[in-house]
Design a protein around this motif. Sequence first.
Motif, PDB file in Angstrom:
ATOM      1  N   GLU A 286       0.830  -1.207   0.000  1.00  0.00           N
ATOM      2  CA  GLU A 286       0.000   0.000   0.000  1.00  0.00           C
ATOM      3  C   GLU A 286       0.868   1.261   0.000  1.00  0.00           C
ATOM      4  N   ARG A 327      -7.786   4.052  -7.344  1.00  0.00           N
ATOM      5  CA  ARG A 327      -6.638   3.831  -6.447  1.00  0.00           C
ATOM      6  C   ARG A 327      -6.228   2.354  -6.323  1.00  0.00           C
ATOM      7  N   THR A 328      -6.372   1.752  -5.141  1.00  0.00           N
ATOM      8  CA  THR A 328      -5.895   0.378  -4.955  1.00  0.00           C
ATOM      9  C   THR A 328      -6.552  -0.568  -5.959  1.00  0.00           C
ATOM     10  N   HIS A 374      -6.743  -9.947   1.927  1.00  0.00           N
ATOM     11  CA  HIS A 374      -6.836  -8.508   2.177  1.00  0.00           C
ATOM     12  C   HIS A 374      -7.549  -8.326   3.516  1.00  0.00           C
ATOM     13  N   PHE A 380     -15.214  -3.700   0.232  1.00  0.00           N
ATOM     14  CA  PHE A 380     -14.556  -2.464  -0.189  1.00  0.00           C
ATOM     15  C   PHE A 380     -14.049  -2.621  -1.616  1.00  0.00           C
ATOM     16  N   TRP A 381     -14.247  -1.614  -2.420  1.00  0.00           N
ATOM     17  CA  TRP A 381     -13.938  -1.634  -3.863  1.00  0.00           C
ATOM     18  C   TRP A 381     -14.664  -2.776  -4.569  1.00  0.00           C
ATOM     19  N   ARG A 383     -14.795  -5.781  -4.054  1.00  0.00           N
ATOM     20  CA  ARG A 383     -13.911  -6.929  -4.296  1.00  0.00           C
ATOM     21  C   ARG A 383     -14.633  -8.264  -4.224  1.00  0.00           C
ATOM     22  N   HIS A 442      -1.203   2.296   4.790  1.00  0.00           N
ATOM     23  CA  HIS A 442      -2.212   3.184   4.190  1.00  0.00           C
ATOM     24  C   HIS A 442      -2.237   4.521   4.925  1.00  0.00           C
ATOM     25  N   HIS A 503       0.515   2.492  -5.478  1.00  0.00           N
ATOM     26  CA  HIS A 503       0.475   3.884  -5.960  1.00  0.00           C
ATOM     27  C   HIS A 503       1.230   4.752  -4.977  1.00  0.00           C
TER      28      HIS A 503
HETATM   29  C1  GP9 Z   1      -9.150  -0.722   1.419  1.00  0.00           C
HETATM   30  C2  GP9 Z   1      -7.988  -0.264   0.607  1.00  0.00           C
HETATM   31  C3  GP9 Z   1      -8.150   1.169   0.267  1.00  0.00           C
HETATM   32  O1  GP9 Z   1      -9.633  -1.947   1.121  1.00  0.00           O
HETATM   33  O2  GP9 Z   1      -7.758  -1.044  -0.489  1.00  0.00           O
HETATM   34  O3  GP9 Z   1      -7.049   1.637  -0.387  1.00  0.00           O
HETATM   35  P1  GP9 Z   1      -7.076   2.949  -1.295  1.00  0.00           P
HETATM   36  O4  GP9 Z   1      -7.835   2.645  -2.519  1.00  0.00           O
HETATM   37  O5  GP9 Z   1      -7.685   4.035  -0.458  1.00  0.00           O
HETATM   38  O6  GP9 Z   1      -5.632   3.200  -1.580  1.00  0.00           O
END
Ligand code: GP9
Length: 664
Positions: A286, A327-328, A374, A380-381, A383, A442, A503
Amino acid sequence: MKAIDIHHEKKYNGLSSFQMEGNAVHILKSIGAFVLRHIEIPILSALLFIKIFWFAQEVGIHLLTEHRLLVNVGSVIVLFSFGLLFKRVNRLLYFFFVGLIGAFIVYADLVYFRYFGDLITTPVLSHSTQMGDISGSITELMAWADLKYFFDIIIVLVVFIILKIKKVKQYIMWKERLPLFVIAIIVGSLLVAVPIKSWIDANGKNLFINTWSNVSIYNVTGHLGFHVFETQKYINNNIINAPEITEEEKVEIKSYFEEKFATNTSKEEPFFGAGEGYNVMMIQLESFHNYLINSSINGKEITPHLNDLIGESFYFSNFYHQVAQGRTSDAELLTQTSLYPLPTGSVYVREPMNTFDALPGILKEKGYATSVYHAYEKTFWNRSTVYPNYGFERFVGKGDFGDYETAGPFKTVGDEGVFMQMTEENADDQPFYAFTVALTSHHPFYNIPSKYYELNTKPFDGTTFAHYLHATHYVDYAIGQLVEKMKAEGVWENTILMIYGDHDSGLEFTEKHAKALGLPGDPISILNRNDKVPMIIHVPGLEEKAKTFENSVGLSDVAPTLLHLLGNDSDYYHFGENMLNGEDQLVAFRYGSYKKGDIYYEASLDGSYENGTCYNVEKLEKLPVGQCLEDAQRTREILNMSDKIILHDLIAEWRKVPKNAQAD
Ligand code: GP9
Ligand code: MN
């Protein structure tokens, strides 16, 4: 009673008490009759609310907070208030349909949640039979007790039929219904709108523009509101503003790949098949900048374990992240599918059910056990929806980890614990492809146990940058533990280990920071450094050939490189190239900037090529922009092709995956 009253008759405003009492009875009777005329409305609304509550209770969402309570009650009131526009018996039909749709939505969410741990969405529904394993086990996810979700609707239907058969005609005057409707709709709308408005005032609108999680939206809009929001967004993106593509464009994009396949020289390039048959562990770190690698602060290395690993691995010192708003999730998309992120939102949320040539699916077909780790909410996202579609057989997320040390801002298992569990579990299931989306480093880089604060971060003590250094130093420690664990579990000798950063950190990095880390602090070096993340590949048996590659490459090149090492000779719809051939690749950044060799082109915000800036980052000089235009145009072309592939699900068409058909 009457007789007594006559004797003690008093006059009030010209009315006798007898008359007043008569009126009171009359009013009470009228109220009673009024309530009876509309009694099914509060009952049925309450029942829909109870279903929403049952759902929340089962999936572990606390519904009875002020905000969630108000928006959910409000939306149920709005929904049922429209029934007041219908006459007595017919409105039962309206309530039947509304109740049925409401119950169906809540129940579909429940069944989907039982399997995927997320709410169902329109893109998922539109690929309803392509839900991987769920279609086989859908009945196992249902229980007889779930009939409670439909009980009231059946009663409504029965009552409606009886009233119709008996030809009961009971009109309620519009003079009564209309004011009631107006009151209900105003009250219901306010209950929904006021809490949402104050949430937006406090947190901004970004969640609604760049949605990162369905449950996050649900928490703000309520259950029904979530579906209204996501359906209108889907209709807007896919029907009203549907992206267009011509047959010629499709042919053009396909021929781009056909030419790529025909001219593919991967087999003749070094290290083809050097890792054939090996397990694969891929670790996405991260917010991990490349400037941390081989850097020290006040005489102490920030990443000693990664530096050691580089000594016996392939290391790419000009490796760039290419993520956008997702993002991630964009980083995952880039490495797992070798496609580029979309300009807005996350592909994970916008097109989760597309057909992808994703690494887990490819490796699963080759006999690998595929898993992903994870330590945060699985939703989240999006997934929990995307991962099975990618071909991951197992998703180990928050709640699935053993008793390991907590670390990082999400207050969940730290990277060390994740790496330990992943190594232990996969050692029993070889060959494996295990992917980790690490999390501890993060933003804002807090909650690292103090025993890992080993660096002297002067002159940055107390700043977010100092926390960042401590967090990444912890992650480096966790990588050291991972290598030890892999050795202890006997998989070090037969597992390709790939480690890269997803990133940048979002932190400002000025000359002062560069100096403290012993790096050049001029503006061009800083600019060029910002999007660089580390990429390390350890291949057992190739330690003697350890090397630092300086060719320009990026996240989009990860899948082709891994497949090259594994000796793959099939063609996939991947934009990236094998990085081990040492050639500079055109690294396309989402908004039109690119990196190739020593050239870095920074696109202008207005989108015109000429207003961009062209740099030679080695010579630290600006070049006439004309020198960058050809590759700038190429960059746009590549990004456009990728967008079209994603928005029109072209790989499904090319692979002849029937629409709405089983993915695997
Ligand atoms: C949370 C994490 C968030 O699951 O992947 O990361 P981000 O997209 O904020 O870098
Ligand atoms: Mn990230």
